[in-house]
Write a protein that holds these residues in place. Structure first.
Motif, PDB file in Angstrom:
ATOM      1  N   UNK A   1     -25.397  -3.697 -64.088  1.00  0.00           N
ATOM      2  CA  UNK A   1     -24.605  -3.315 -65.298  1.00  0.00           C
ATOM      3  C   UNK A   1     -25.204  -2.026 -66.130  1.00  0.00           C
ATOM      4  N   UNK A   2     -24.460  -1.730 -66.961  1.00  0.00           N
ATOM      5  CA  UNK A   2     -25.035  -0.625 -67.642  1.00  0.00           C
ATOM      6  C   UNK A   2     -26.224  -1.007 -68.694  1.00  0.00           C
ATOM      7  N   UNK A   3     -27.071  -0.078 -69.142  1.00  0.00           N
ATOM      8  CA  UNK A   3     -28.217  -0.300 -69.996  1.00  0.00           C
ATOM      9  C   UNK A   3     -27.465  -0.583 -71.448  1.00  0.00           C
ATOM     10  N   UNK A   4     -28.336  -1.119 -72.141  1.00  0.00           N
ATOM     11  CA  UNK A   4     -28.170  -1.270 -73.547  1.00  0.00           C
ATOM     12  C   UNK A   4     -27.683  -0.240 -74.310  1.00  0.00           C
ATOM     13  N   UNK A   5     -28.128   1.132 -74.038  1.00  0.00           N
ATOM     14  CA  UNK A   5     -27.809   2.242 -74.781  1.00  0.00           C
ATOM     15  C   UNK A   5     -26.420   2.555 -74.428  1.00  0.00           C
ATOM     16  N   UNK A  50     -29.069   8.581 -67.168  1.00  0.00           N
ATOM     17  CA  UNK A  50     -30.102   7.412 -66.697  1.00  0.00           C
ATOM     18  C   UNK A  50     -30.532   6.712 -67.954  1.00  0.00           C
ATOM     19  N   UNK A  51     -30.209   7.135 -69.287  1.00  0.00           N
ATOM     20  CA  UNK A  51     -30.316   6.262 -70.230  1.00  0.00           C
ATOM     21  C   UNK A  51     -29.210   5.438 -70.475  1.00  0.00           C
ATOM     22  N   UNK A  52     -28.382   5.489 -69.733  1.00  0.00           N
ATOM     23  CA  UNK A  52     -26.978   4.673 -69.617  1.00  0.00           C
ATOM     24  C   UNK A  52     -26.999   3.763 -68.475  1.00  0.00           C
ATOM     25  N   UNK A  53     -27.263   4.151 -67.497  1.00  0.00           N
ATOM     26  CA  UNK A  53     -27.146   3.508 -66.026  1.00  0.00           C
ATOM     27  C   UNK A  53     -28.532   3.594 -65.341  1.00  0.00           C
ATOM     28  N   UNK A  54     -28.907   2.859 -64.423  1.00  0.00           N
ATOM     29  CA  UNK A  54     -29.894   3.056 -63.381  1.00  0.00           C
ATOM     30  C   UNK A  54     -29.391   3.999 -62.206  1.00  0.00           C
ATOM     31  N   UNK A  55     -28.093   4.066 -62.009  1.00  0.00           N
ATOM     32  CA  UNK A  55     -27.954   4.924 -61.219  1.00  0.00           C
ATOM     33  C   UNK A  55     -26.139   4.632 -60.890  1.00  0.00           C
ATOM     34  N   UNK A  56     -25.867   5.177 -59.760  1.00  0.00           N
ATOM     35  CA  UNK A  56     -24.354   5.125 -59.343  1.00  0.00           C
ATOM     36  C   UNK A  56     -23.908   3.650 -59.314  1.00  0.00           C
ATOM     37  N   UNK A  57     -24.780   2.655 -58.743  1.00  0.00           N
ATOM     38  CA  UNK A  57     -24.321   1.360 -58.641  1.00  0.00           C
ATOM     39  C   UNK A  57     -23.859   0.751 -59.989  1.00  0.00           C
ATOM     40  N   UNK A  58     -24.865   0.925 -60.994  1.00  0.00           N
ATOM     41  CA  UNK A  58     -24.769   0.338 -62.154  1.00  0.00           C
ATOM     42  C   UNK A  58     -23.194   0.822 -62.828  1.00  0.00           C
ATOM     43  N   UNK A  59     -23.278   2.169 -62.698  1.00  0.00           N
ATOM     44  CA  UNK A  59     -21.973   2.761 -63.248  1.00  0.00           C
ATOM     45  C   UNK A  59     -20.768   2.275 -62.390  1.00  0.00           C
ATOM     46  N   UNK A  60     -20.688   2.100 -61.425  1.00  0.00           N
ATOM     47  CA  UNK A  60     -19.801   1.400 -60.424  1.00  0.00           C
ATOM     48  C   UNK A  60     -19.409  -0.004 -61.101  1.00  0.00           C
ATOM     49  N   UNK A  61     -20.311  -0.824 -61.213  1.00  0.00           N
ATOM     50  CA  UNK A  61     -20.181  -2.111 -61.539  1.00  0.00           C
ATOM     51  C   UNK A  61     -19.565  -1.974 -63.085  1.00  0.00           C
ATOM     52  N   UNK A  62     -20.052  -1.246 -64.044  1.00  0.00           N
ATOM     53  CA  UNK A  62     -19.263  -0.939 -65.395  1.00  0.00           C
ATOM     54  C   UNK A  62     -17.808  -0.716 -65.083  1.00  0.00           C
ATOM     55  N   UNK A  63     -17.620   0.152 -64.184  1.00  0.00           N
ATOM     56  CA  UNK A  63     -15.945   0.741 -64.130  1.00  0.00           C
ATOM     57  C   UNK A  63     -15.261  -0.797 -63.842  1.00  0.00           C
ATOM     58  N   UNK A  64     -15.725  -1.315 -62.579  1.00  0.00           N
ATOM     59  CA  UNK A  64     -15.203  -2.668 -62.271  1.00  0.00           C
ATOM     60  C   UNK A  64     -14.868  -3.661 -63.247  1.00  0.00           C
ATOM     61  N   UNK A  65     -16.026  -3.750 -64.169  1.00  0.00           N
ATOM     62  CA  UNK A  65     -15.983  -4.850 -65.055  1.00  0.00           C
ATOM     63  C   UNK A  65     -15.147  -4.464 -66.080  1.00  0.00           C
ATOM     64  N   UNK A  66     -14.914  -3.253 -66.401  1.00  0.00           N
ATOM     65  CA  UNK A  66     -13.908  -2.521 -67.327  1.00  0.00           C
ATOM     66  C   UNK A  66     -12.467  -2.631 -66.776  1.00  0.00           C
TER      67      UNK A  66
END
Length: 187
Positions: A1-5, A50-66
């Motif tokens: 998931x996305x990083x706290x920032x 990279x302050x917001x996500x560790x990479x594409x997988x984290x961004x994808x997980x955030x999109x799915x959660x949204x």
């Protein structure tokens, strides 16, 4: 998931970034989407990304959660039904709200298709449905309540996966099929 920032960004900034990412993932799939193209189109630097996500997988997980959160919001709360007819009407109405949401937001449908389901809030909704069904006699008492709930979640997840792959199947007859499946499971 996305990083706290990421979660500290203004809501409109988060929404804009997720909208760009959702469009890319819906069009190209998780594997085909480019993290670099997404962040470039969103107007953020690679360092910021990279302050917001560790990479594409984290961004994808955030999109799915949204997308899942919006879909659950469309589902709405389970309201206690007093009769069997009221319970089935509420199930059909919930199905209609979900179909409407997924038709109006095809990118959400695309990113949710094929994803493991099991969102905690969705499971809570199903537990309330099953508990309500047991109280009014729609769900038989012969089988353990938790097992019936888990089986119902399994049927709903299979139905969702089937429906998400077939947008043309998202109609009233599919609600009737869902009702038939649940009736046979519960009795």
């Amino acid at each position: 998931m996305a990083l706290p920032r990421f979660h500290r960004l203004p809501a409109d900034t988060k929404a804009a970034l997720l909208a760009v990412a959702r469009a890319h993932f819906a069009r190209d799939g998780k594997d085909g989407a480019s993290f670099n193209r997404i962040i470039s189109e969103a107007g953020i630097s690679k360092t910021s990304a990279y302050h917001y996500f560790d990479g594409k997988d984290d961004l994808f997980d955030e999109v799915v959660a949204d997308a899942a959160a919006r879909t659950l919001a469309a589902l709405g709360p389970w309201n206690e039904a007093a009769t069997e007819d009221e319970l089935w009407r509420q199930v059909a109405d919930a199905h209609t709200r979900l179909v409407t949401q997924l038709r109006e937001h095809p990118e959400d449908r695309a990113v949710l298709a094929g994803q493991p389901h099991g969102h905690r809030d969705g499971h809570a909704w199903v537990r309330r449905l099953v508990d309500n069904g047991r109280r009014i006699g729609v769900v038989g008492p012969e089988v353990d309540a938790e097992l019936v709930t888990v089986a119902t979640i399994g049927v709903l997840e299979a139905f969702d996966a089937w429906a998400l792959e077939r947008p043309e199947g998202l109609d009233r007859p599919s609600a009737e099929s869902l009702t038939l499946l649940l009736t046979r499971l519960w009795r």
